[in-house]
Design a protein around this motif. Structure first.
Motif, PDB file in Angstrom:
ATOM      1  N   ALA A 160       0.844  -1.192   0.000  1.00 33.51           N
ATOM      2  CA  ALA A 160       0.000   0.000   0.000  1.00 33.51           C
ATOM      3  C   ALA A 160       0.879   1.242   0.000  1.00 33.51           C
ATOM      4  N   PRO A 161       0.415   2.325  -0.638  1.00 28.98           N
ATOM      5  CA  PRO A 161       1.225   3.538  -0.763  1.00 28.98           C
ATOM      6  C   PRO A 161       1.224   4.375   0.511  1.00 28.98           C
ATOM      7  N   GLY A 162       2.334   5.084   0.720  1.00 32.13           N
ATOM      8  CA  GLY A 162       2.444   6.022   1.825  1.00 32.13           C
ATOM      9  C   GLY A 162       2.739   7.408   1.308  1.00 32.13           C
ATOM     10  N   ALA A 163       2.970   8.328   2.224  1.00 37.22           N
ATOM     11  CA  ALA A 163       3.214   9.715   1.842  1.00 37.22           C
ATOM     12  C   ALA A 163       4.535   9.883   1.098  1.00 37.22           C
ATOM     13  N   GLN A 164       5.503   9.045   1.410  1.00 36.50           N
ATOM     14  CA  GLN A 164       6.810   9.104   0.756  1.00 36.50           C
ATOM     15  C   GLN A 164       7.208   7.702   0.314  1.00 36.50           C
ATOM     16  N   GLY A 165       6.568   7.222  -0.738  1.00 37.86           N
ATOM     17  CA  GLY A 165       6.817   5.864  -1.194  1.00 37.86           C
ATOM     18  C   GLY A 165       5.914   4.879  -0.467  1.00 37.86           C
ATOM     19  N   PRO A 166       6.054   3.597  -0.748  1.00 41.40           N
ATOM     20  CA  PRO A 166       5.190   2.594  -0.132  1.00 41.40           C
ATOM     21  C   PRO A 166       5.281   2.629   1.394  1.00 41.40           C
ATOM     22  N   ALA A 167       4.127   2.509   2.051  1.00 42.40           N
ATOM     23  CA  ALA A 167       4.095   2.504   3.514  1.00 42.40           C
ATOM     24  C   ALA A 167       4.116   1.086   4.072  1.00 42.40           C
ATOM     25  N   ALA A 208       8.159  -3.663   5.255  1.00 41.16           N
ATOM     26  CA  ALA A 208       7.653  -2.297   5.185  1.00 41.16           C
ATOM     27  C   ALA A 208       8.799  -1.301   5.281  1.00 41.16           C
ATOM     28  N   LYS A 209       9.755  -1.579   6.155  1.00 48.45           N
ATOM     29  CA  LYS A 209      10.907  -0.690   6.303  1.00 48.45           C
ATOM     30  C   LYS A 209      11.802  -0.768   5.075  1.00 48.45           C
ATOM     31  N   LEU A 210      12.045  -1.983   4.599  1.00 48.87           N
ATOM     32  CA  LEU A 210      12.903  -2.146   3.427  1.00 48.87           C
ATOM     33  C   LEU A 210      12.320  -1.459   2.213  1.00 48.87           C
ATOM     34  N   ALA A 211      10.994  -1.440   2.113  1.00 52.10           N
ATOM     35  CA  ALA A 211      10.336  -0.842   0.954  1.00 52.10           C
ATOM     36  C   ALA A 211      10.622   0.650   0.860  1.00 52.10           C
ATOM     37  N   ARG A 212      10.878   1.285   2.001  1.00 61.11           N
ATOM     38  CA  ARG A 212      11.060   2.735   2.001  1.00 61.11           C
ATOM     39  C   ARG A 212      12.530   3.142   1.958  1.00 61.11           C
ATOM     40  N   GLN A 213      13.431   2.178   2.094  1.00 63.25           N
ATOM     41  CA  GLN A 213      14.846   2.510   2.127  1.00 63.25           C
ATOM     42  C   GLN A 213      15.408   2.694   0.724  1.00 63.25           C
ATOM     43  N   ALA A 214      16.415   3.571   0.618  1.00 59.73           N
ATOM     44  CA  ALA A 214      17.097   3.730  -0.665  1.00 59.73           C
ATOM     45  C   ALA A 214      17.905   2.465  -0.948  1.00 59.73           C
ATOM     46  N   PRO A 215      17.991   2.034  -2.206  1.00 58.27           N
ATOM     47  CA  PRO A 215      18.763   0.836  -2.535  1.00 58.27           C
ATOM     48  C   PRO A 215      20.224   1.009  -2.120  1.00 58.27           C
TER      49      PRO A 215
END
Length: 335
Positions: free
Chosen positions: A167-174, A304-311
């Motif tokens: 699901a989407p969040g305010a800054q990328g997937p949440a 969820a955390k990995l989804a928001r991290q920069a590669p």
């Protein structure tokens, strides 16, 4: 101690493409699979990264994957995209349909993709996450050859039948949830057997149906569902989505993905939903809700955390895995 090699994502992808093309994959297939493999490694999902790429390389050589297969896309209904990958791979079929699926979901409020005729789908969460990155809520389900037996059943009838949700969040997937219906993934059993390690109780039974913590014995038996009958119920739901709605092989009818010369011919079902009406501000509300739950000590899935991290700028990959891929493909291993 396991020897690791440090490669940039670009170098890792180039190696994967070279290996895949060397065993008969078309450039388009090699590109799609190499990119998906690297994304899995970037998110810390090594079991469905290069470790799983060995299965694709071996299967291309054995003709379980048709390297020249081209996905055939059709539109039976405005909100439905069908893809027949014809013995190829789901990653390429999804890539070809991705833009249309995303746009139709946004235009119509929701759209689904029904893909059939595939080898394994790799990291299932990748399909859902890519849609969440465009602002959509996504659900993905896939099946495979039989590996899991429900409680009290003597033979395997389902695959691990995973399900993924993003699901989407305010800054990328949440949020990204990616889990099997089985107590563990098959690759975890296989890796434990290779290392000579025991597995936890409740993961599998041996060939006689007896509970086992011997990983090698488990390979000759079946995986078990998480939560007993409740996990088996989830596997059945996934089976109906992934095989029933797509026209793919039921798990019981799917050839092995590690033996023989036939594609498993399994399916992938993806539902994409565009937040509308009262859900228009879902991204912002969900971000706040995830933060509130985390603050209360609620476990939020690690993905969820990995989804928001920069590669990461570099990947640390097991040298033995890259060496095996190189040997199978007849190319030089990275150093």
């Amino acid at each position: 101690m396991t020897a690791l090699l440090s490669l940039t994502p670009d170098a890792a992808a180039a190696f994967a493409r070279a290996a895949l093309e060397a065993v008969g994959a078309s450039p388009a297939m090699a590109e799609a699979l190499a990119a998906a493999t690297v994304r899995a490694e970037e998110r810390g999902r090594a079991s469905v990264g290069f470790a799983h790429l060995t299965d694709y390389v071996e299967s291309l050589k054995a003709a379980r994957i048709i390297g020249t297969a081209e996905p055939v896309i059709s539109f039976p209904a405005p909100a439905l995209i069908e893809v027949d990958v014809a013995g190829g791979i789901a990653q390429l079929g999804f890539d070809r349909a991705f833009r249309e699926l995303s746009q139709r979901a946004k235009d119509l409020g929701a759209a689904s993709l029904a893909l059939r005729g595939s080898f394994t789908t790799g990291e299932l969460g990748d399909y859902a996450l890519r849609l969440a990155e465009t602002g959509l809520v996504a659900l993905a389900a896939t099946n495979g050859p039989p590996l899991m037996s429900p409680p009290g059943v003597a033979r395997a009838v389902y695959c691990t039948n995973p399900i993924a949700f993003a699901a989407p969040g305010a800054q990328g997937p949440a949020l990204l949830v990616d889990q099997a219906s089985s107590a563990t993934a098959f690759v975890n059993i296989r890796e434990a057997a290779a290392r000579g390690e025991a597995i936890p109780a409740g993961w599998a039974v041996d060939g006689d149906g007896a509970p086992t913590q011997d990983a090698t014995a488990a390979l000759g038996g079946h995986l078990l569902p998480f939560g007993g009958a409740r996990g088996a119920n989830i596997a059945l739901i996934v089976e109906i989505l992934a095989a029933g709605l797509t026209g793919a092989n039921w798990s019981l009818d799917a050839p092995s993905f590690v033996d023989g010369a036939r594609s498993p011919g399994v399916g992938l079902f993806v539902l994409a939903i565009a937040p509308r009406g009262a859900a228009t501000d879902l991204a912002g509300r969900l971000t706040q809700q995830m933060e509130r739950l985390a603050g209360l000590g609620v476990h939020i899935p690690g993905q969820a955390k990995l989804a928001r991290q920069a590669p990461p700028e570099r990947l640390r990959l097991r040298a033995e895995v890259l060496g095996r891929i190189a040997a199978l493909a007849g190319i030089a291993a990275p150093s």
